[in-house]
Design an enzyme around this catalytic site. Structure first.
Site, PDB file in Angstrom:
ATOM      1  N   ASP A 113      60.748  27.488  36.929  1.00  0.00           N
ATOM      2  CA  ASP A 113      59.761  27.805  35.901  1.00  0.00           C
ATOM      3  C   ASP A 113      59.807  26.724  34.827  1.00  0.00           C
ATOM      4  O   ASP A 113      60.883  26.228  34.475  1.00  0.00           O
ATOM      5  CB  ASP A 113      60.069  29.184  35.285  1.00  0.00           C
ATOM      6  N   THR A 152      55.018  29.384  29.566  1.00  0.00           N
ATOM      7  CA  THR A 152      54.636  30.732  29.124  1.00  0.00           C
ATOM      8  C   THR A 152      55.679  31.776  29.503  1.00  0.00           C
ATOM      9  O   THR A 152      55.630  32.892  29.006  1.00  0.00           O
ATOM     10  CB  THR A 152      53.272  31.149  29.730  1.00  0.00           C
ATOM     11  N   ALA A 162      50.828  29.575  37.092  1.00  0.00           N
ATOM     12  CA  ALA A 162      49.415  29.209  36.918  1.00  0.00           C
ATOM     13  C   ALA A 162      49.001  29.419  35.476  1.00  0.00           C
ATOM     14  O   ALA A 162      49.615  30.194  34.745  1.00  0.00           O
ATOM     15  CB  ALA A 162      48.533  30.089  37.816  1.00  0.00           C
ATOM     16  N   TYR A 171      38.922  29.728  35.871  1.00  0.00           N
ATOM     17  CA  TYR A 171      40.177  30.342  36.340  1.00  0.00           C
ATOM     18  C   TYR A 171      39.985  30.877  37.765  1.00  0.00           C
ATOM     19  O   TYR A 171      40.750  30.558  38.683  1.00  0.00           O
ATOM     20  CB  TYR A 171      40.591  31.476  35.384  1.00  0.00           C
ATOM     21  N   PHE A 198      44.028  43.020  41.177  1.00  0.00           N
ATOM     22  CA  PHE A 198      43.034  43.500  40.227  1.00  0.00           C
ATOM     23  C   PHE A 198      43.738  43.545  38.866  1.00  0.00           C
ATOM     24  O   PHE A 198      44.253  42.516  38.444  1.00  0.00           O
ATOM     25  CB  PHE A 198      42.393  44.792  40.746  1.00  0.00           C
ATOM     26  N   ASN A 199      43.827  44.667  38.154  1.00  0.00           N
ATOM     27  CA  ASN A 199      44.472  44.621  36.830  1.00  0.00           C
ATOM     28  C   ASN A 199      45.903  45.121  36.915  1.00  0.00           C
ATOM     29  O   ASN A 199      46.127  46.260  37.306  1.00  0.00           O
ATOM     30  CB  ASN A 199      43.658  45.434  35.817  1.00  0.00           C
ATOM     31  N   HIS A 241      45.494  40.712  27.312  1.00  0.00           N
ATOM     32  CA  HIS A 241      45.241  41.843  28.213  1.00  0.00           C
ATOM     33  C   HIS A 241      45.154  43.167  27.470  1.00  0.00           C
ATOM     34  O   HIS A 241      45.772  43.361  26.424  1.00  0.00           O
ATOM     35  CB  HIS A 241      46.316  41.900  29.304  1.00  0.00           C
ATOM     36  N   GLY A 276      31.768  36.765  30.735  1.00  0.00           N
ATOM     37  CA  GLY A 276      32.309  36.750  32.101  1.00  0.00           C
ATOM     38  C   GLY A 276      32.890  38.059  32.577  1.00  0.00           C
ATOM     39  O   GLY A 276      33.349  38.149  33.720  1.00  0.00           O
TER      40      GLY A 276
HETATM   41  N1  UDP Z   1      39.549  44.287  26.784  1.00  0.00           N
HETATM   42  C1  UDP Z   1      39.240  44.793  25.534  1.00  0.00           C
HETATM   43  N2  UDP Z   1      40.056  44.449  24.493  1.00  0.00           N
HETATM   44  C2  UDP Z   1      41.150  43.649  24.633  1.00  0.00           C
HETATM   45  C3  UDP Z   1      41.454  43.160  25.920  1.00  0.00           C
HETATM   46  C4  UDP Z   1      40.609  43.487  26.975  1.00  0.00           C
HETATM   47  O1  UDP Z   1      38.265  45.518  25.358  1.00  0.00           O
HETATM   48  O2  UDP Z   1      41.856  43.389  23.657  1.00  0.00           O
HETATM   49  C5  UDP Z   1      38.703  44.685  27.939  1.00  0.00           C
HETATM   50  C6  UDP Z   1      38.096  43.514  28.692  1.00  0.00           C
HETATM   51  O3  UDP Z   1      36.862  43.146  28.105  1.00  0.00           O
HETATM   52  C7  UDP Z   1      37.946  44.104  30.088  1.00  0.00           C
HETATM   53  C8  UDP Z   1      39.146  45.059  30.206  1.00  0.00           C
HETATM   54  O4  UDP Z   1      39.547  45.338  28.862  1.00  0.00           O
HETATM   55  O5  UDP Z   1      36.771  44.868  30.180  1.00  0.00           O
HETATM   56  C9  UDP Z   1      40.325  44.469  30.944  1.00  0.00           C
HETATM   57  O6  UDP Z   1      40.596  43.183  30.381  1.00  0.00           O
HETATM   58  P1  UDP Z   1      41.930  42.381  30.676  1.00  0.00           P
HETATM   59  O7  UDP Z   1      41.863  41.101  29.887  1.00  0.00           O
HETATM   60  O8  UDP Z   1      43.121  43.247  30.450  1.00  0.00           O
HETATM   61  O9  UDP Z   1      41.873  42.074  32.231  1.00  0.00           O
HETATM   62  P2  UDP Z   1      40.714  41.385  33.125  1.00  0.00           P
HETATM   63  O10 UDP Z   1      39.912  42.536  33.695  1.00  0.00           O
HETATM   64  O11 UDP Z   1      39.921  40.467  32.268  1.00  0.00           O
HETATM   65  O12 UDP Z   1      41.486  40.684  34.178  1.00  0.00           O
END
Ligand code: UDP
Length: 349
Positions: A49, A53, A92, A158, A186-187, A204, A304
């Site tokens: 690493d 980050t 990454a 990305y 996914f998330n 996030h 996006g």
């Molecule tokens: N989001 C939000 N506020 C934040 C961070 C994220 O409303 O402080 C929303 C973001 O617009 C998306 C969802 O939460 O609709 C998940 O975002 P995240 O960045 O966690 O993951 P992603 O889906 O972009 O990979």
């Protein structure tokens, strides 16, 4: 440990379990959790690493740590000399917004860095790879839940860079006998003891909400409440990082290698729970779990962001036998909350 480890020669995975695994990016969030799972399953992780980050203290004590960057061929070459059987690649750049403003960073680090990694693996005859890919490769999905046959059309540099790496790995496998798996997350949220999400800056949703619960931020910003969803906020599929780590181990064990020069296989699996929760529902979950009020502020949409992203994980369930063990949103958020308190308590101690 099996005695074939140092040979680095042709072998199949059948019946062989313990491996020395180079975890590239193993000081980061997901890499550090997977490193713990590798240890727990009797493998021998070695972490490489750059600490750009990641956090040195996220690497469990006793695990060999190599400080180096995937942009340095010499660092990769020397890492491969540690009798490596397989590579798991997490390193990454991963900020969607930053990637839109500075795509060159993403193409250089994510694509260029992985090119160096594949070269170093081929030169050292290391022929098993598990790669950290993303649902961002699909962009705005036409059909939900999203399976692996969905059209790939990333909406950010990305996502483009990760898709480019998936294609690069496919070609490497076809020509040089690499056996590889790309896992499209996914998330990801949740934590395990000692390892969780600690980004700086944090973008996030789950950690941002919990920072408010912890009193570190005054309110959480919700990006858009005018999406075509029941409550107007975006819907995502949250998977516990421990379940994600389990998928990596199954992927690793599933890789069968062929002789150099033969055609190896590259398989792609989506990873999610298959259930969507809206941003507002995640805030509600955090209020339940923490017992704190968590003020929110509605802001315009973030560029996006697709309205709905939910995975079909049927392929990995059927082919590798993966099953999420912690699919509940409150459990995922609760484990993130425990980790945040652990870290903050540690800081104030
Ligand atoms: N989001 C939000 N506020 C934040 C961070 C994220 O409303 O402080 C929303 C973001 O617009 C998306 C969802 O939460 O609709 C998940 O975002 P995240 O960045 O966690 O993951 P992603 O889906 O972009 O990979």
């Amino acid at each position: 440990m099996a005695n074939w480890r140092n040979a680095n020669g042709p072998r199949s995975c059948v019946g062989e379990r313990e491996m020395r695994v180079l975890v590239v990016g193993g000081a980061g969030y997901i890499g550090s959790v997977v490193t713990r799972s590798l240890l727990a399953e009797g493998h021998e992780p070695v972490v490489l690493d750059s600490l750009a980050t990641g956090h040195r203290d996220a690497v469990p004590s006793g695990v060999e740590f190599l400080h180096g960057d995937i942009s340095e061929r010499s660092a990769l070459k020397s890492a491969m000399s540690h009798s490596v059987d397989a590579v798991m690649h997490f390193a990454a750049r991963s900020l969607v917004g930053e990637s839109v403003l500075r795509p060159e960073l993403y193409w250089t680090t994510n694509v260029g860095g992985t090119r160096h990694l594949l070269d170093a693996m081929r030169e050292a005859n290391v022929r098993r790879l598990v790669f950290s890919s993303t649902a961002s490769t699909y962009g705005q999905p036409e059909v939900v839940p999203v399976d692996e046959l969905a059209r790939v059309d990333p909406t950010s540099p990305y996502g483009s860079s990760k898709l480019a790496v998936d294609l690069m790995i496919r070609d490497e496998a076809g020509a040089h006998g690499l056996g590889a798996v790309s896992l499209r997350y996914f998330n990801v949220a949740g934590a395990v003891s000692g390892a969780g999400e600690r980004h700086q800056p944090e973008t996030h949703l789950v950690p941002n909400i919990l920072r408010v619960a912890a009193g570190l931020d005054p309110e959480v910003t919700l990006f858009g409440d005018d999406y075509p969803t029941p409550d107007g906020t975006c819907i995502r599929d949250y998977v516990h990082v421990e379940d994600l780590a389990a998928a990596h181990l199954l992927a690793l064990q599933s890789i069968e290698t062929v002789d150099p020069g033969g055609a190896g296989t590259h398989r792609i699996f989506n990873l999610g729970n298959g259930t969507g929760f809206s941003v507002a529902e995640v805030v509600e979950s955090a209020r339940r779990v923490t017992g704190r009020p968590i003020p929110v502020r509605i802001a315009p949409r973030r560029a996006g962001d697709p309205a709905v992203l939910v995975a079909s994980s049927r392929r990995i369930q059927q082919e590798l036998g993966w099953q999420p063990r912690k699919p509940g949103l409150d459990q995922i958020v609760g484990d993130s909350w425990r980790f945040l308190k652990e870290v903050e308590l540690g800081r104030s101690a």
